[in-house]
Design an enzyme around this catalytic site. Structure first.
Site, PDB file in Angstrom:
ATOM      1  N   CYS A  94      -5.197  -3.300   2.997  1.00  0.00           N
ATOM      2  CA  CYS A  94      -4.878  -3.091   4.411  1.00  0.00           C
ATOM      3  C   CYS A  94      -6.079  -3.256   5.352  1.00  0.00           C
ATOM      4  O   CYS A  94      -6.500  -4.364   5.640  1.00  0.00           O
ATOM      5  CB  CYS A  94      -4.226  -1.720   4.577  1.00  0.00           C
ATOM      6  SG  CYS A  94      -3.337  -1.490   6.147  1.00  0.00           S
ATOM      7  N   GLU A 121       0.844  -1.199   0.000  1.00  0.00           N
ATOM      8  CA  GLU A 121       0.000   0.000   0.000  1.00  0.00           C
ATOM      9  C   GLU A 121       0.880   1.251   0.000  1.00  0.00           C
ATOM     10  O   GLU A 121       1.872   1.329   0.724  1.00  0.00           O
ATOM     11  CB  GLU A 121      -0.892  -0.017   1.242  1.00  0.00           C
ATOM     12  CG  GLU A 121      -1.839   1.169   1.346  1.00  0.00           C
ATOM     13  CD  GLU A 121      -2.670   1.140   2.631  1.00  0.00           C
ATOM     14  OE1 GLU A 121      -3.748   1.754   2.653  1.00  0.00           O
ATOM     15  OE2 GLU A 121      -2.225   0.481   3.612  1.00  0.00           O
ATOM     16  N   LYS A 168     -10.180   1.045  -1.891  1.00  0.00           N
ATOM     17  CA  LYS A 168     -10.242   0.729  -0.465  1.00  0.00           C
ATOM     18  C   LYS A 168     -11.611   1.164   0.053  1.00  0.00           C
ATOM     19  O   LYS A 168     -12.045   2.294  -0.195  1.00  0.00           O
ATOM     20  CB  LYS A 168      -9.127   1.453   0.288  1.00  0.00           C
ATOM     21  CG  LYS A 168      -8.960   1.024   1.748  1.00  0.00           C
ATOM     22  CD  LYS A 168      -7.707   1.667   2.353  1.00  0.00           C
ATOM     23  CE  LYS A 168      -7.437   1.156   3.759  1.00  0.00           C
ATOM     24  NZ  LYS A 168      -6.201   1.744   4.320  1.00  0.00           N
TER      25      LYS A 168
END
Length: 530
Positions: free
Chosen positions: A391, A282, A357
Protein backbone atom coordinates in the site's frame (compact mmCIF):
# COMPACT_ATOMS: atom_id res chain seq x y z
CA UNK A 1 40.27 -6.84 -45.93
CA UNK A 2 38.63 -4.31 -43.67
CA UNK A 3 35.75 -4.70 -41.25
CA UNK A 4 32.45 -2.77 -41.45
CA UNK A 5 33.91 -0.06 -43.59
CA UNK A 6 31.18 1.05 -45.94
CA UNK A 7 31.01 4.75 -46.77
CA UNK A 8 27.43 5.95 -46.59
CA UNK A 9 26.70 9.30 -48.27
CA UNK A 10 23.44 11.08 -47.64
CA UNK A 11 22.00 10.98 -51.14
CA UNK A 12 21.07 8.26 -53.59
CA UNK A 13 22.67 8.02 -57.01
CA UNK A 14 20.64 9.79 -59.67
CA UNK A 15 21.01 6.72 -61.91
CA UNK A 16 18.37 4.74 -60.02
CA UNK A 17 14.82 5.94 -59.57
CA UNK A 18 12.72 4.38 -56.84
CA UNK A 19 10.44 2.66 -59.34
CA UNK A 20 13.32 0.82 -61.06
CA UNK A 21 14.40 -1.21 -58.00
CA UNK A 22 13.58 -4.81 -57.18
CA UNK A 23 15.49 -5.57 -54.00
CA UNK A 24 15.93 -9.05 -52.55
CA UNK A 25 17.76 -10.00 -49.35
CA UNK A 26 19.33 -13.48 -49.44
CA UNK A 27 22.44 -15.54 -48.70
CA UNK A 28 25.49 -15.21 -50.88
CA UNK A 29 26.62 -17.86 -53.37
CA UNK A 30 29.98 -18.17 -55.06
CA UNK A 31 28.31 -17.12 -58.32
CA UNK A 32 27.95 -13.64 -56.81
CA UNK A 33 31.69 -13.10 -56.57
CA UNK A 34 32.04 -11.01 -59.76
CA UNK A 35 29.44 -8.56 -58.47
CA UNK A 36 31.20 -8.49 -55.08
CA UNK A 37 34.54 -7.83 -56.73
CA UNK A 38 33.11 -4.90 -58.63
CA UNK A 39 31.85 -3.32 -55.41
CA UNK A 40 35.09 -3.95 -53.50
CA UNK A 41 37.17 -2.37 -56.29
CA UNK A 42 35.01 0.75 -56.02
CA UNK A 43 34.80 1.15 -52.24
CA UNK A 44 38.33 0.00 -51.30
CA UNK A 45 40.33 1.69 -54.00
CA UNK A 46 42.11 3.89 -51.45
CA UNK A 47 42.82 1.10 -48.96
CA UNK A 48 45.54 -1.43 -49.61
CA UNK A 49 44.86 -5.16 -49.30
CA UNK A 50 41.15 -4.58 -48.86
CA UNK A 51 39.71 -7.01 -51.40
CA UNK A 52 38.65 -10.56 -50.57
CA UNK A 53 39.73 -13.23 -53.06
CA UNK A 54 37.35 -15.74 -54.53
CA UNK A 55 39.05 -18.42 -52.42
CA UNK A 56 38.33 -16.39 -49.27
CA UNK A 57 34.64 -16.24 -50.09
CA UNK A 58 34.59 -19.96 -50.90
CA UNK A 59 35.97 -20.68 -47.43
CA UNK A 60 33.33 -18.48 -45.76
CA UNK A 61 30.54 -20.14 -47.74
CA UNK A 62 31.84 -23.57 -46.78
CA UNK A 63 32.17 -22.99 -43.03
CA UNK A 64 29.24 -20.60 -42.43
CA UNK A 65 26.97 -20.14 -45.46
CA UNK A 66 24.05 -18.66 -43.49
CA UNK A 67 26.30 -15.89 -42.17
CA UNK A 68 27.13 -14.47 -45.61
CA UNK A 69 24.32 -12.15 -46.68
CA UNK A 70 23.70 -9.98 -49.72
CA UNK A 71 21.08 -7.74 -51.31
CA UNK A 72 20.47 -7.98 -55.02
CA UNK A 73 18.68 -5.46 -57.21
CA UNK A 74 17.17 -6.81 -60.39
CA UNK A 75 19.40 -9.87 -60.12
CA UNK A 76 22.68 -7.99 -59.45
CA UNK A 77 24.35 -8.03 -56.02
CA UNK A 78 24.71 -4.46 -54.74
CA UNK A 79 25.49 -4.95 -51.02
CA UNK A 80 27.16 -7.65 -48.88
CA UNK A 81 27.77 -8.51 -45.24
CA UNK A 82 30.22 -11.17 -44.09
CA UNK A 83 30.58 -12.64 -40.60
CA UNK A 84 31.83 -15.58 -38.56
CA UNK A 85 31.08 -17.05 -35.13
CA UNK A 86 33.89 -16.83 -32.58
CA UNK A 87 34.49 -17.97 -29.02
CA UNK A 88 35.02 -14.42 -27.86
CA UNK A 89 36.44 -15.45 -24.49
CA UNK A 90 39.57 -16.62 -26.33
CA UNK A 91 40.23 -13.15 -27.73
CA UNK A 92 38.72 -10.59 -25.39
CA UNK A 93 38.53 -6.91 -26.25
CA UNK A 94 42.24 -6.49 -27.02
CA UNK A 95 42.55 -8.08 -30.43
CA UNK A 96 43.45 -7.10 -33.96
CA UNK A 97 41.55 -7.79 -37.13
CA UNK A 98 44.23 -10.25 -38.21
CA UNK A 99 43.91 -12.18 -34.94
CA UNK A 100 40.12 -12.37 -34.87
CA UNK A 101 39.95 -13.62 -38.48
CA UNK A 102 42.76 -16.17 -38.08
CA UNK A 103 45.17 -14.28 -40.32
CA UNK A 104 42.29 -13.68 -42.76
CA UNK A 105 41.75 -17.46 -43.17
CA UNK A 106 38.74 -17.67 -40.81
CA UNK A 107 40.24 -20.50 -38.76
CA UNK A 108 38.76 -18.76 -35.71
CA UNK A 109 35.22 -19.64 -36.76
CA UNK A 110 33.74 -21.90 -34.08
CA UNK A 111 30.10 -22.81 -34.63
CA UNK A 112 30.02 -25.25 -31.68
CA UNK A 113 31.61 -23.24 -28.87
CA UNK A 114 31.30 -19.72 -30.26
CA UNK A 115 29.10 -17.21 -28.46
CA UNK A 116 29.51 -14.06 -30.58
CA UNK A 117 28.66 -13.20 -34.18
CA UNK A 118 31.67 -11.24 -35.41
CA UNK A 119 31.13 -8.86 -38.33
CA UNK A 120 34.12 -9.02 -40.62
CA UNK A 121 32.89 -6.89 -43.50
CA UNK A 122 29.98 -4.97 -44.95
CA UNK A 123 29.98 -2.98 -48.19
CA UNK A 124 27.47 -1.28 -50.49
CA UNK A 125 27.84 -0.30 -54.15
CA UNK A 126 28.38 3.51 -54.32
CA UNK A 127 25.46 3.90 -56.73
CA UNK A 128 23.13 2.32 -54.17
CA UNK A 129 24.26 4.12 -51.07
CA UNK A 130 21.47 6.18 -49.56
CA UNK A 131 18.90 3.39 -49.89
CA UNK A 132 19.59 2.22 -46.33
CA UNK A 133 20.79 -1.14 -47.58
CA UNK A 134 23.36 -1.19 -44.78
CA UNK A 135 20.54 -1.04 -42.25
CA UNK A 136 18.84 -4.02 -43.91
CA UNK A 137 22.05 -6.00 -43.69
CA UNK A 138 22.51 -5.10 -40.03
CA UNK A 139 18.90 -6.11 -39.28
CA UNK A 140 19.55 -9.45 -41.00
CA UNK A 141 22.64 -9.95 -38.84
CA UNK A 142 20.61 -9.22 -35.70
CA UNK A 143 17.96 -11.71 -36.77
CA UNK A 144 20.67 -14.32 -37.39
CA UNK A 145 22.24 -13.63 -34.00
CA UNK A 146 18.89 -14.13 -32.26
CA UNK A 147 18.09 -17.26 -34.27
CA UNK A 148 21.44 -18.85 -33.39
CA UNK A 149 21.11 -17.79 -29.74
CA UNK A 150 24.43 -15.92 -29.73
CA UNK A 151 25.21 -13.45 -26.97
CA UNK A 152 26.09 -10.46 -29.15
CA UNK A 153 27.30 -9.05 -32.44
CA UNK A 154 30.78 -7.55 -32.19
CA UNK A 155 32.77 -5.77 -34.86
CA UNK A 156 35.76 -3.54 -35.20
CA UNK A 157 34.64 -0.41 -37.00
CA UNK A 158 36.83 2.00 -38.91
CA UNK A 159 36.61 5.74 -38.21
CA UNK A 160 37.63 7.17 -41.60
CA UNK A 161 36.61 10.70 -40.70
CA UNK A 162 39.25 10.86 -37.97
CA UNK A 163 42.01 11.73 -40.44
CA UNK A 164 40.63 15.28 -40.67
CA UNK A 165 40.90 15.76 -36.91
CA UNK A 166 43.91 13.63 -35.97
CA UNK A 167 46.22 16.61 -35.41
CA UNK A 168 43.70 18.29 -33.09
CA UNK A 169 41.93 15.67 -30.95
CA UNK A 170 42.39 12.12 -29.70
CA UNK A 171 40.37 9.19 -31.08
CA UNK A 172 38.38 9.08 -27.85
CA UNK A 173 37.48 12.77 -28.15
CA UNK A 174 36.54 12.19 -31.79
CA UNK A 175 34.20 9.34 -30.86
CA UNK A 176 32.49 11.46 -28.19
CA UNK A 177 31.90 14.24 -30.73
CA UNK A 178 30.34 11.71 -33.12
CA UNK A 179 28.14 10.34 -30.32
CA UNK A 180 26.98 13.85 -29.49
CA UNK A 181 26.18 14.61 -33.17
CA UNK A 182 28.73 17.43 -33.26
CA UNK A 183 30.41 15.77 -36.23
CA UNK A 184 29.48 12.85 -38.47
CA UNK A 185 31.60 9.85 -39.34
CA UNK A 186 30.53 7.86 -42.42
CA UNK A 187 30.83 4.54 -40.57
CA UNK A 188 30.60 5.18 -36.83
CA UNK A 189 27.50 7.39 -37.10
CA UNK A 190 25.77 4.62 -39.04
CA UNK A 191 26.73 1.95 -36.52
CA UNK A 192 25.57 4.01 -33.55
CA UNK A 193 22.22 4.58 -35.26
CA UNK A 194 21.85 0.79 -35.48
CA UNK A 195 21.96 0.36 -31.68
CA UNK A 196 25.63 -0.56 -31.43
CA UNK A 197 27.62 0.90 -28.57
CA UNK A 198 31.35 1.55 -28.41
CA UNK A 199 33.13 -0.74 -25.95
CA UNK A 200 36.60 0.72 -26.40
CA UNK A 201 39.11 2.20 -28.85
CA UNK A 202 41.37 -0.30 -30.60
CA UNK A 203 44.89 0.68 -31.63
CA UNK A 204 46.74 -0.80 -34.57
CA UNK A 205 43.61 -2.73 -35.49
CA UNK A 206 44.18 -2.23 -39.22
CA UNK A 207 47.74 -0.99 -39.74
CA UNK A 208 47.07 -0.10 -43.39
CA UNK A 209 44.05 2.07 -42.65
CA UNK A 210 45.49 5.58 -43.08
CA UNK A 211 42.06 7.27 -42.96
CA UNK A 212 41.45 5.95 -39.45
CA UNK A 213 45.12 6.31 -38.48
CA UNK A 214 45.00 2.54 -37.69
CA UNK A 215 42.43 3.18 -34.95
CA UNK A 216 39.07 1.44 -34.75
CA UNK A 217 36.08 1.27 -32.45
CA UNK A 218 35.14 -2.02 -30.85
CA UNK A 219 31.38 -2.11 -31.27
CA UNK A 220 28.81 -4.37 -29.66
CA UNK A 221 25.11 -5.09 -30.06
CA UNK A 222 23.65 -7.25 -27.29
CA UNK A 223 21.07 -9.92 -28.02
CA UNK A 224 18.43 -9.38 -25.35
CA UNK A 225 16.87 -12.75 -26.21
CA UNK A 226 20.05 -14.69 -25.54
CA UNK A 227 19.47 -17.73 -23.34
CA UNK A 228 22.42 -19.18 -21.49
CA UNK A 229 22.57 -22.87 -22.40
CA UNK A 230 23.32 -23.61 -18.76
CA UNK A 231 19.73 -22.71 -17.93
CA UNK A 232 17.50 -25.76 -17.36
CA UNK A 233 15.54 -27.13 -20.29
CA UNK A 234 12.47 -27.51 -18.06
CA UNK A 235 11.57 -25.50 -14.98
CA UNK A 236 13.29 -22.35 -16.25
CA UNK A 237 11.87 -18.87 -16.05
CA UNK A 238 9.01 -17.96 -18.39
CA UNK A 239 8.41 -15.17 -20.88
CA UNK A 240 4.62 -15.11 -20.54
CA UNK A 241 3.33 -14.92 -16.97
CA UNK A 242 -0.31 -15.21 -15.93
CA UNK A 243 -1.42 -13.09 -12.99
CA UNK A 244 -4.49 -13.50 -10.83
CA UNK A 245 -5.68 -10.55 -8.73
CA UNK A 246 -8.39 -10.92 -6.10
CA UNK A 247 -10.60 -7.93 -5.34
CA UNK A 248 -11.73 -9.14 -1.93
CA UNK A 249 -15.14 -8.51 -0.41
CA UNK A 250 -14.97 -7.58 3.26
CA UNK A 251 -17.72 -9.57 5.02
CA UNK A 252 -18.27 -10.65 8.59
CA UNK A 253 -17.16 -14.23 9.21
CA UNK A 254 -17.89 -16.46 12.18
CA UNK A 255 -14.52 -18.19 12.30
CA UNK A 256 -11.04 -18.63 10.86
CA UNK A 257 -12.29 -21.65 8.93
CA UNK A 258 -14.91 -19.54 7.18
CA UNK A 259 -12.28 -17.01 6.10
CA UNK A 260 -10.04 -19.80 4.81
CA UNK A 261 -12.91 -21.26 2.79
CA UNK A 262 -13.41 -17.89 1.06
CA UNK A 263 -9.70 -17.58 0.35
CA UNK A 264 -9.39 -21.15 -0.94
CA UNK A 265 -12.32 -20.56 -3.28
CA UNK A 266 -10.41 -17.76 -5.07
CA UNK A 267 -7.12 -19.67 -5.08
CA UNK A 268 -8.87 -22.66 -6.62
CA UNK A 269 -10.66 -20.53 -9.21
CA UNK A 270 -7.57 -18.62 -10.27
CA UNK A 271 -5.42 -21.76 -10.41
CA UNK A 272 -7.97 -23.31 -12.78
CA UNK A 273 -6.86 -20.65 -15.26
CA UNK A 274 -3.27 -21.88 -14.81
CA UNK A 275 -2.15 -18.60 -13.29
CA UNK A 276 1.41 -18.33 -11.97
CA UNK A 277 0.55 -15.85 -9.19
CA UNK A 278 -2.48 -14.82 -7.19
CA UNK A 279 -2.45 -11.57 -5.22
CA UNK A 280 -4.67 -10.83 -2.20
CA UNK A 281 -5.22 -7.34 -0.68
CA UNK A 282 -3.76 -5.73 2.41
CA UNK A 283 -5.39 -6.89 5.69
CA UNK A 284 -7.73 -9.21 3.79
CA UNK A 285 -8.13 -11.11 7.09
CA UNK A 286 -9.57 -8.05 8.90
CA UNK A 287 -13.09 -9.57 9.06
CA UNK A 288 -11.79 -11.79 11.87
CA UNK A 289 -11.51 -8.67 14.03
CA UNK A 290 -15.30 -8.71 14.21
CA UNK A 291 -14.88 -11.56 16.69
CA UNK A 292 -13.27 -9.06 19.06
CA UNK A 293 -15.65 -6.18 18.51
CA UNK A 294 -15.84 -5.32 22.22
CA UNK A 295 -12.11 -4.62 22.37
CA UNK A 296 -10.35 -1.42 21.34
CA UNK A 297 -8.95 -1.26 17.80
CA UNK A 298 -5.41 -1.75 19.16
CA UNK A 299 -6.36 -4.86 21.15
CA UNK A 300 -8.43 -6.29 18.30
CA UNK A 301 -5.63 -6.15 15.76
CA UNK A 302 -3.20 -7.78 18.19
CA UNK A 303 -5.67 -10.61 18.66
CA UNK A 304 -5.97 -10.78 14.86
CA UNK A 305 -2.19 -11.21 14.74
CA UNK A 306 -2.53 -14.44 16.71
CA UNK A 307 -3.96 -16.04 13.54
CA UNK A 308 -1.16 -14.87 11.23
CA UNK A 309 1.25 -17.80 11.44
CA UNK A 310 -1.57 -20.32 11.03
CA UNK A 311 -2.87 -18.40 8.02
CA UNK A 312 0.60 -18.19 6.50
CA UNK A 313 1.15 -21.94 6.89
CA UNK A 314 -2.24 -22.66 5.38
CA UNK A 315 -1.48 -20.44 2.37
CA UNK A 316 1.80 -22.30 1.84
CA UNK A 317 -0.24 -25.52 1.76
CA UNK A 318 -2.60 -23.96 -0.79
CA UNK A 319 0.32 -22.81 -2.93
CA UNK A 320 1.63 -26.35 -3.19
CA UNK A 321 -1.76 -28.02 -3.56
CA UNK A 322 -3.01 -25.64 -6.27
CA UNK A 323 0.39 -25.14 -7.97
CA UNK A 324 0.33 -21.36 -7.73
CA UNK A 325 2.51 -18.71 -6.09
CA UNK A 326 0.45 -16.74 -3.58
CA UNK A 327 1.10 -13.20 -2.38
CA UNK A 328 -0.98 -13.45 0.78
CA UNK A 329 -1.98 -9.79 0.91
CA UNK A 330 -0.77 -8.57 4.28
CA UNK A 331 -1.45 -9.52 7.87
CA UNK A 332 -0.52 -8.11 11.28
CA UNK A 333 2.45 -9.77 12.98
CA UNK A 334 3.01 -9.26 16.70
CA UNK A 335 6.59 -10.06 17.61
CA UNK A 336 8.53 -9.22 20.79
CA UNK A 337 6.05 -6.55 21.80
CA UNK A 338 6.03 -4.83 18.40
CA UNK A 339 3.29 -4.90 15.79
CA UNK A 340 4.14 -5.09 12.07
CA UNK A 341 2.25 -5.23 8.79
CA UNK A 342 3.67 -8.14 6.78
CA UNK A 343 3.08 -9.65 3.35
CA UNK A 344 3.97 -13.29 2.75
CA UNK A 345 5.12 -14.79 -0.53
CA UNK A 346 4.02 -18.43 -0.45
CA UNK A 347 5.75 -20.26 -3.27
CA UNK A 348 4.39 -23.34 -4.97
CA UNK A 349 7.58 -25.24 -4.12
CA UNK A 350 6.63 -25.07 -0.43
CA UNK A 351 8.93 -22.21 0.66
CA UNK A 352 7.90 -18.77 1.88
CA UNK A 353 9.35 -15.29 2.41
CA UNK A 354 8.15 -12.10 4.05
CA UNK A 355 8.16 -8.41 3.14
CA UNK A 356 7.39 -5.98 5.97
CA UNK A 357 5.63 -2.70 5.31
CA UNK A 358 8.27 0.01 5.69
CA UNK A 359 6.24 3.23 5.72
CA UNK A 360 3.35 3.29 8.19
CA UNK A 361 0.40 5.59 7.65
CA UNK A 362 -0.64 8.03 10.40
CA UNK A 363 -3.88 6.04 10.85
CA UNK A 364 -2.00 2.75 11.40
CA UNK A 365 0.21 4.43 13.98
CA UNK A 366 -2.52 6.25 15.89
CA UNK A 367 -5.15 3.49 16.01
CA UNK A 368 -3.02 0.35 16.12
CA UNK A 369 0.56 1.31 16.95
CA UNK A 370 2.06 -0.44 13.90
CA UNK A 371 5.86 -0.21 13.48
CA UNK A 372 7.70 0.00 10.16
CA UNK A 373 10.02 -2.77 9.00
CA UNK A 374 13.61 -2.22 7.92
CA UNK A 375 14.31 -4.74 5.13
CA UNK A 376 13.68 -4.62 1.39
CA UNK A 377 14.37 -7.36 -1.12
CA UNK A 378 13.68 -8.83 -4.52
CA UNK A 379 12.28 -12.34 -4.39
CA UNK A 380 13.22 -15.14 -6.77
CA UNK A 381 10.39 -17.35 -7.96
CA UNK A 382 10.13 -20.16 -10.49
CA UNK A 383 8.73 -17.61 -12.93
CA UNK A 384 10.62 -14.33 -12.52
CA UNK A 385 11.99 -11.83 -10.02
CA UNK A 386 9.31 -9.98 -8.07
CA UNK A 387 8.97 -7.27 -5.48
CA UNK A 388 6.25 -6.59 -2.91
CA UNK A 389 5.34 -3.15 -1.57
CA UNK A 390 2.39 -2.86 0.78
CA UNK A 391 0.00 0.00 0.00
CA UNK A 392 1.62 3.24 1.28
CA UNK A 393 5.10 1.95 0.36
CA UNK A 394 4.31 2.26 -3.35
CA UNK A 395 3.96 6.03 -2.85
CA UNK A 396 7.71 6.24 -2.16
CA UNK A 397 9.46 5.89 -5.55
CA UNK A 398 12.87 5.18 -4.06
CA UNK A 399 11.81 1.70 -2.94
CA UNK A 400 10.68 0.42 -6.32
CA UNK A 401 13.75 1.95 -7.97
CA UNK A 402 15.98 -0.02 -5.62
CA UNK A 403 14.03 -3.17 -6.47
CA UNK A 404 14.28 -2.42 -10.20
CA UNK A 405 18.05 -2.08 -9.91
CA UNK A 406 18.08 -5.62 -8.55
CA UNK A 407 16.18 -6.99 -11.55
CA UNK A 408 12.54 -6.88 -10.40
CA UNK A 409 10.15 -7.63 -13.28
CA UNK A 410 6.77 -7.62 -11.53
CA UNK A 411 5.80 -5.53 -8.51
CA UNK A 412 2.88 -6.69 -6.37
CA UNK A 413 1.01 -4.12 -4.28
CA UNK A 414 -1.63 -5.31 -1.80
CA UNK A 415 -3.54 -2.25 -0.59
CA UNK A 416 -6.44 -1.13 1.59
CA UNK A 417 -8.10 2.25 1.04
CA UNK A 418 -11.39 3.58 2.39
CA UNK A 419 -12.03 6.45 -0.04
CA UNK A 420 -11.55 7.22 -3.72
CA UNK A 421 -8.84 9.80 -3.09
CA UNK A 422 -6.90 7.24 -1.04
CA UNK A 423 -7.32 4.70 -3.82
CA UNK A 424 -6.12 7.15 -6.47
CA UNK A 425 -2.98 7.89 -4.47
CA UNK A 426 -2.12 4.21 -4.57
CA UNK A 427 -3.19 3.49 -8.16
CA UNK A 428 -1.59 6.52 -9.77
CA UNK A 429 1.65 5.98 -7.90
CA UNK A 430 1.59 2.32 -8.94
CA UNK A 431 1.20 3.36 -12.59
CA UNK A 432 4.11 5.74 -12.22
CA UNK A 433 6.25 2.95 -10.73
CA UNK A 434 5.50 0.75 -13.78
CA UNK A 435 6.58 3.47 -16.19
CA UNK A 436 9.67 4.75 -14.41
CA UNK A 437 10.97 1.26 -13.53
CA UNK A 438 9.98 -0.48 -16.77
CA UNK A 439 8.12 -3.28 -15.02
CA UNK A 440 4.61 -4.61 -14.50
CA UNK A 441 2.68 -3.65 -11.35
CA UNK A 442 -0.33 -5.56 -9.97
CA UNK A 443 -2.48 -3.98 -7.26
CA UNK A 444 -5.22 -5.70 -5.23
CA UNK A 445 -7.65 -4.00 -2.83
CA UNK A 446 -10.64 -4.67 -0.62
CA UNK A 447 -14.25 -3.66 -1.24
CA UNK A 448 -17.37 -3.58 0.94
CA UNK A 449 -17.98 -2.66 4.57
CA UNK A 450 -17.25 -4.12 8.00
CA UNK A 451 -19.75 -2.45 10.34
CA UNK A 452 -18.64 -4.47 13.37
CA UNK A 453 -14.90 -3.75 13.01
CA UNK A 454 -13.40 -0.55 14.40
CA UNK A 455 -11.19 1.43 11.98
CA UNK A 456 -12.22 -0.85 9.09
CA UNK A 457 -15.67 0.53 8.33
CA UNK A 458 -15.41 1.36 4.61
CA UNK A 459 -13.37 0.12 1.65
CA UNK A 460 -12.94 1.30 -1.92
CA UNK A 461 -10.87 -0.39 -4.65
CA UNK A 462 -10.42 -0.92 -8.34
CA UNK A 463 -7.72 -3.56 -8.66
CA UNK A 464 -5.57 -3.56 -11.78
CA UNK A 465 -2.45 -4.68 -13.62
CA UNK A 466 -0.35 -1.84 -15.02
CA UNK A 467 2.38 -1.89 -17.67
CA UNK A 468 5.02 0.50 -18.95
CA UNK A 469 3.88 2.96 -21.60
CA UNK A 470 5.28 2.31 -25.07
CA UNK A 471 4.15 0.91 -28.42
CA UNK A 472 4.36 -2.75 -27.35
CA UNK A 473 2.05 -2.17 -24.38
CA UNK A 474 -1.61 -1.07 -24.08
CA UNK A 475 -2.18 2.55 -25.09
CA UNK A 476 -3.36 3.47 -21.60
CA UNK A 477 -0.67 1.32 -19.91
CA UNK A 478 -3.39 -0.76 -18.23
CA UNK A 479 -3.20 -4.49 -18.94
CA UNK A 480 -6.42 -5.23 -17.04
CA UNK A 481 -8.68 -3.47 -14.57
CA UNK A 482 -11.49 -4.69 -12.32
CA UNK A 483 -14.95 -3.24 -11.97
CA UNK A 484 -14.71 -0.72 -9.12
CA UNK A 485 -16.08 -1.70 -5.72
CA UNK A 486 -17.27 -5.17 -6.69
CA UNK A 487 -15.96 -8.55 -5.57
CA UNK A 488 -14.20 -10.07 -8.56
CA UNK A 489 -10.92 -11.35 -9.94
CA UNK A 490 -8.59 -10.31 -12.74
CA UNK A 491 -6.77 -12.83 -14.93
CA UNK A 492 -4.09 -11.14 -17.04
CA UNK A 493 -1.07 -12.26 -19.07
CA UNK A 494 2.13 -10.20 -19.12
CA UNK A 495 5.03 -10.64 -21.55
CA UNK A 496 8.40 -10.33 -19.82
CA UNK A 497 10.29 -10.30 -23.15
CA UNK A 498 8.73 -6.90 -23.88
CA UNK A 499 10.53 -5.53 -20.82
CA UNK A 500 13.88 -6.61 -22.28
CA UNK A 501 13.12 -4.77 -25.51
CA UNK A 502 11.97 -1.71 -23.58
CA UNK A 503 15.18 -1.60 -21.50
CA UNK A 504 17.38 -1.45 -24.60
CA UNK A 505 15.27 -0.08 -27.45
CA UNK A 506 12.25 1.72 -25.97
CA UNK A 507 11.06 5.11 -27.14
CA UNK A 508 12.43 6.35 -23.82
CA UNK A 509 14.65 4.36 -21.44
CA UNK A 510 14.05 5.51 -17.91
CA UNK A 511 16.40 3.04 -16.25
CA UNK A 512 19.22 3.31 -18.76
CA UNK A 513 19.12 7.11 -19.10
CA UNK A 514 19.42 7.97 -15.42
CA UNK A 515 22.11 10.57 -14.70
CA UNK A 516 24.19 8.51 -12.31
CA UNK A 517 26.87 11.17 -12.53
CA UNK A 518 24.48 13.56 -10.77
CA UNK A 519 22.47 11.50 -8.28
CA UNK A 520 21.95 8.10 -6.74
CA UNK A 521 19.63 6.26 -4.36
CA UNK A 522 21.45 4.83 -1.37
CA UNK A 523 20.24 2.29 1.17
CA UNK A 524 22.08 3.04 4.39
CA UNK A 525 22.02 -0.38 6.06
CA UNK A 526 23.15 -2.84 3.40
CA UNK A 527 22.50 -5.89 5.58
CA UNK A 528 18.79 -4.97 5.41
CA UNK A 529 18.86 -4.89 1.59
CA UNK A 530 18.84 -8.44 0.27
Amino acid sequence: MLNDKTKLPNVMSQHHSASSHKLHLRNLTIDDYDDMLEIMNLVYSNIGDGIWSKQDIEVLLKIFPEGQICIEDNGKVVACALCIIVDYDKFGDNHTYRQITGNYKFTTHDAKKGNVLYGIDIFVHPNFQGLRLGRRLYDARKELCEHLNLRAIIAGGRIPGYAQYADKITPREYIELVKNKEISDPILSFQLSNDFHVKKVLTNYLPGDSESKAYATLLEWNNIYYQDEKEPIIGGQKEFVRLGVVQWQMRNVPSLQALLENAEFFIDAVSDYKADFVLFPEFFNAPLMGLFNEDTAAKAIRKLASYTEELRDKFVEYAVAYNINIIAGSMPLYNDGELYNVSYLCRRDGTWDAQYKLHITPDEKSHWGVQGGSKLRVFDTDVCKIGILICYDVEFPELSRILAEQGMQILFVPFLTDTQNGYHRVSKCAQARAIENECYVAIAGNVGNLPRVKNMDLNYAQSAVFSPSDFAFPNDAIVAQATPNAETTIIADVDLSLLKELHTAGSVRNLKDRRKDLYEIKWFNKKHLT
